[in-house]
Enzyme design. Structure first.
Site, PDB file in Angstrom:
ATOM      1  N   TYR A   1     -16.078  -7.808  16.893  1.00  0.00           N
ATOM      2  CA  TYR A   1     -15.564  -6.401  16.870  1.00  0.00           C
ATOM      3  C   TYR A   1     -16.704  -5.376  16.833  1.00  0.00           C
ATOM      4  O   TYR A   1     -16.836  -4.657  17.811  1.00  0.00           O
ATOM      5  CB  TYR A   1     -14.722  -5.956  15.721  1.00  0.00           C
ATOM      6  CG  TYR A   1     -14.132  -4.658  15.362  1.00  0.00           C
ATOM      7  CD1 TYR A   1     -13.410  -3.903  16.138  1.00  0.00           C
ATOM      8  CD2 TYR A   1     -14.544  -4.018  14.222  1.00  0.00           C
ATOM      9  CE1 TYR A   1     -12.976  -2.468  15.831  1.00  0.00           C
ATOM     10  CE2 TYR A   1     -14.537  -2.688  13.980  1.00  0.00           C
ATOM     11  CZ  TYR A   1     -13.773  -2.043  14.570  1.00  0.00           C
ATOM     12  OH  TYR A   1     -13.533  -0.842  14.547  1.00  0.00           O
TER      13      TYR A   1
ATOM     14  N   LYS B   1     -18.256  -2.518  19.640  1.00  0.00           N
ATOM     15  CA  LYS B   1     -18.237  -1.555  19.067  1.00  0.00           C
ATOM     16  C   LYS B   1     -19.622  -0.802  19.639  1.00  0.00           C
ATOM     17  O   LYS B   1     -19.675   0.390  20.047  1.00  0.00           O
ATOM     18  CB  LYS B   1     -17.900  -1.027  17.693  1.00  0.00           C
ATOM     19  CG  LYS B   1     -16.292  -1.381  17.403  1.00  0.00           C
ATOM     20  CD  LYS B   1     -15.262  -0.436  18.142  1.00  0.00           C
ATOM     21  CE  LYS B   1     -15.124   0.904  17.621  1.00  0.00           C
ATOM     22  NZ  LYS B   1     -14.271   1.498  18.175  1.00  0.00           N
TER      23      LYS B   1
HETATM   24  N1  LIG Z   1      -9.307   1.782  10.630  1.00  0.00           N
HETATM   25  C1  LIG Z   1     -10.547   1.817  10.425  1.00  0.00           C
HETATM   26  O1  LIG Z   1     -10.915   1.725   9.338  1.00  0.00           O
HETATM   27  C2  LIG Z   1     -11.684   2.351  11.277  1.00  0.00           C
HETATM   28  C3  LIG Z   1     -11.266   2.183  12.863  1.00  0.00           C
HETATM   29  N2  LIG Z   1     -12.332   2.769  13.676  1.00  0.00           N
HETATM   30  C4  LIG Z   1     -11.894   2.846  15.032  1.00  0.00           C
HETATM   31  O2  LIG Z   1     -11.031   3.881  15.220  1.00  0.00           O
HETATM   32  C5  LIG Z   1     -10.036   3.569  16.455  1.00  0.00           C
HETATM   33  C6  LIG Z   1      -8.671   3.467  16.088  1.00  0.00           C
HETATM   34  O3  LIG Z   1      -8.338   2.792  14.938  1.00  0.00           O
HETATM   35  P1  LIG Z   1      -7.056   2.370  14.243  1.00  0.00           P
HETATM   36  O4  LIG Z   1      -6.075   3.457  14.574  1.00  0.00           O
HETATM   37  O5  LIG Z   1      -7.315   2.226  12.948  1.00  0.00           O
HETATM   38  O6  LIG Z   1      -6.290   1.193  15.165  1.00  0.00           O
HETATM   39  P2  LIG Z   1      -5.114   0.974  15.592  1.00  0.00           P
HETATM   40  O7  LIG Z   1      -5.024  -0.623  15.910  1.00  0.00           O
HETATM   41  O8  LIG Z   1      -3.979   1.475  14.755  1.00  0.00           O
HETATM   42  O9  LIG Z   1      -4.685   1.626  17.173  1.00  0.00           O
HETATM   43  C7  LIG Z   1      -5.322   1.122  18.195  1.00  0.00           C
HETATM   44  C8  LIG Z   1      -4.646   1.723  19.404  1.00  0.00           C
HETATM   45  O10 LIG Z   1      -5.196   1.092  20.667  1.00  0.00           O
HETATM   46  C9  LIG Z   1      -4.086   0.622  21.464  1.00  0.00           C
HETATM   47  N3  LIG Z   1      -4.788  -0.417  22.290  1.00  0.00           N
HETATM   48  C10 LIG Z   1      -5.318  -1.539  21.888  1.00  0.00           C
HETATM   49  N4  LIG Z   1      -5.559  -2.091  23.246  1.00  0.00           N
HETATM   50  C11 LIG Z   1      -5.377  -1.176  24.204  1.00  0.00           C
HETATM   51  C12 LIG Z   1      -5.410  -1.344  25.582  1.00  0.00           C
HETATM   52  N5  LIG Z   1      -6.033  -2.369  26.302  1.00  0.00           N
HETATM   53  N6  LIG Z   1      -4.985  -0.430  26.355  1.00  0.00           N
HETATM   54  C13 LIG Z   1      -4.253   0.757  25.817  1.00  0.00           C
HETATM   55  N7  LIG Z   1      -4.471   0.936  24.400  1.00  0.00           N
HETATM   56  C14 LIG Z   1      -4.838  -0.103  23.773  1.00  0.00           C
HETATM   57  C15 LIG Z   1      -3.185  -0.132  20.590  1.00  0.00           C
HETATM   58  O11 LIG Z   1      -1.972  -0.445  20.802  1.00  0.00           O
HETATM   59  C16 LIG Z   1      -3.310   0.725  19.261  1.00  0.00           C
HETATM   60  O12 LIG Z   1      -2.110   1.556  19.351  1.00  0.00           O
HETATM   61  C17 LIG Z   1     -10.678   2.159  16.974  1.00  0.00           C
HETATM   62  O13 LIG Z   1     -11.490   2.585  17.854  1.00  0.00           O
HETATM   63  C18 LIG Z   1     -11.283   1.354  15.798  1.00  0.00           C
HETATM   64  O14 LIG Z   1     -12.303   0.608  16.120  1.00  0.00           O
HETATM   65  C19 LIG Z   1     -13.513   2.951  13.263  1.00  0.00           C
HETATM   66  C20 LIG Z   1     -13.927   2.797  11.886  1.00  0.00           C
HETATM   67  C21 LIG Z   1     -12.936   2.508  10.926  1.00  0.00           C
END
Ligand SMILES: NC(=O)C1=CN([C@@H]2O[C@H](COP(=O)(O)OP(=O)(O)OC[C@H]3O[C@@H](n4cnc5c(N)ncnc54)[C@H](O)[C@@H]3O)[C@@H](O)[C@H]2O)C=CC1
Ligand SMILES: CC(C)=CCC[C@@H](C)[C@H]1CC[C@H]2C3=C(CC[C@]12C)[C@@]1(C)CCC(=O)C[C@@H]1CC3
Length: 345
Positions: free
Chosen positions: A144, A148
């Site tokens: 992952y 990133k």
């Molecule tokens: N949750 C955390 O602690 C952290 C998250 N991040 C980053 O923040 C961002 C959001 O994370 P979250 O909201 O926690 O994740 P999440 O899993 O809740 O949301 C990600 C969304 O991306 C969508 N998605 C995935 N593949 C896709 C595709 N091929 N086409 C269209 N949509 C797609 C999913 O359906 C989902 O709704 C991500 O980029 C993650 O890497 C960064 C640091 C920490």
């Protein structure tokens, strides 16, 4: 005419808008008067002020309709880190982000704000008050994180003021808050199955946990301050709660807030790490026969037993960022938002 121009400037697309962070972004953007398109592979919620576009971000032809008439794009989509699927991470985070950049340029989008991660510089060893000039991890802790890094590099390199296309990356760390499907539910599951009895190491290691509303605030400030010649162009910024806390104190606060016992026995870091390595070896040997995804992994031991907190000084200086919600208030709000996960006898 002036109103039409203002409205066009306030039209944005949130890629990954159905996710945990994405949905919080959408709610705040609606409050701020933005017109919003959500692009995602799934429809996570309903909102009369939001237009949904369903598709795969790896496909430019899926993306283009969601970007028409839009000046600003937030890209916060990613496969979930726990999937640990190398091919999927590479396809979505790297190749997909390249498709997002191309589609943005083709559609005339002017600003792209990427949700990156502070873990792009984390190699499993202590980071104290880390700044943005730390080098990218040479040995990222998992696939992952590996993708990133590729994703962030791609977005920052795409910054091109001459063509009126500006990019910035936000690096949050340990996002938590209402509706998070990862941190609190995983912890509660571990507590329920008796796995939350041990503190890995001396329990003093400081870590950043960042409330989702502060992460959203950082993204919106970045979007609004991203202008030609601004110091944001093509740069990454840490967004944290600016209150690093011992990892195990945070875990204990969440657990006791929900009525579970806090972990109390100490296990040396090296012992936990080697046990987790041994467990992954067993899991790998058994993989032809049975698929197991253990809660206890070397990567998680590293996250739970090392210092990893970051300075958000650059975001304060260049964006005027200041966390809106303190850690105490954030833990309180989070715990109250999970009544169904409260301990019951
Ligand atoms: N949750 C955390 O602690 C952290 C998250 N991040 C980053 O923040 C961002 C959001 O994370 P979250 O909201 O926690 O994740 P999440 O899993 O809740 O949301 C990600 C969304 O991306 C969508 N998605 C995935 N593949 C896709 C595709 N091929 N086409 C269209 N949509 C797609 C999913 O359906 C989902 O709704 C991500 O980029 C993650 O890497 C960064 C640091 C920490
Ligand atoms: C600081 C940060 C990046 C937090 C977000 C990630 C979390 C979803 C996990 C990171 C470390 C995980 C972890 C556990 C649960 C989920 C995390 C907090 C355990 C406490 C689960 C039970 C164990 O066997 C130990 C694990 C340590 C790490």
């Amino acid at each position: 005419m002036a109103t039409r121009l203002r409205q066009a400037n306030k039209k944005c697309t949130v890629i990954g808008g159905s996710g945990f962070l994405g949905q919080h972004m959408v709610e705040r953007l609606v409050e701020k008067g933005y017109a919003i398109n959500v692009f995602d592979i799934r429809k996570g919620f309903d909102h009369d002020k939001v237009q949904f576009f369903l598709g795969d971000l790896c496909r430019k032809e899926d993306l283009l309709p969601a970007l028409q008439g839009v000046t600003l794009v937030f890209h916060c989509a990613s496969p979930t880190p726990s999937s640990n699927n190398r091919e999927l991470f590479y396809r979505v985070n790297y190749l997909g982000t390249k498709a997002v950049i191309e589609a943005c340029k083709e559609a005339g989008v002017q600003k792209l704000v990427l949700t990156s991660s502070a873990s792009v510089v984390f190699e499993g060893t202590d980071i104290k008050d880390g700044t943005e000039d730390l080098p990218y991890a040479k040995k990222p802790i998992d696939y992952y994180t590996e993708t990133k890094i590729l994703q962030e590099k791609e977005v920052l390199q795409a910054n091109d003021p001459e063509r009126n296309f500006l990019t910035v990356a936000i690096r949050p760390h340990g996002i938590f808050g209402p509706r998070d499907p990862q941190l609190v539910p995983i912890l509660v599951q571990a507590a329920k199955s008796g796995k939350m009895k041990f503190i890995i190491g001396d329990g003093k290691n400081l870590v950043d946990f960042t409330f989702v509303e502060n992460v959203v605030h950082g993204h919106i400030l970045a979007a609004e301050q991203l202008q030609i010649n601004s110091p944001l162009c093509g740069k990454a910024f840490h967004i944290t709660n600016d209150e690093p806390i011992p990892f195990w104190e945070f875990m204990s606060r969440v657990l006791t807030g929900l009525g579970y016992e806090a972990p109390k026995y100490h296990i040396p870091y090296w012992l936990a790490y080697y046990l987790a390595l041994l467990l992954s070896l067993v899991v790998w040997l058994l993989s032809p026969f049975v698929a197991i995804r253990p809660t206890f992994s070397p990567m998680r031991v590293a996250l739970a037993g090392t210092y990893h907190y970051y300075s958000c000084g650059q975001a304060k200086k260049h964006m005027g960022y200041k966390p809106l919600v303190s850690l105490d208030e954030a833990v309180d709000k989070t715990v109250k938002s999970y009544p169904h996960l409260q301990w019951s006898a």
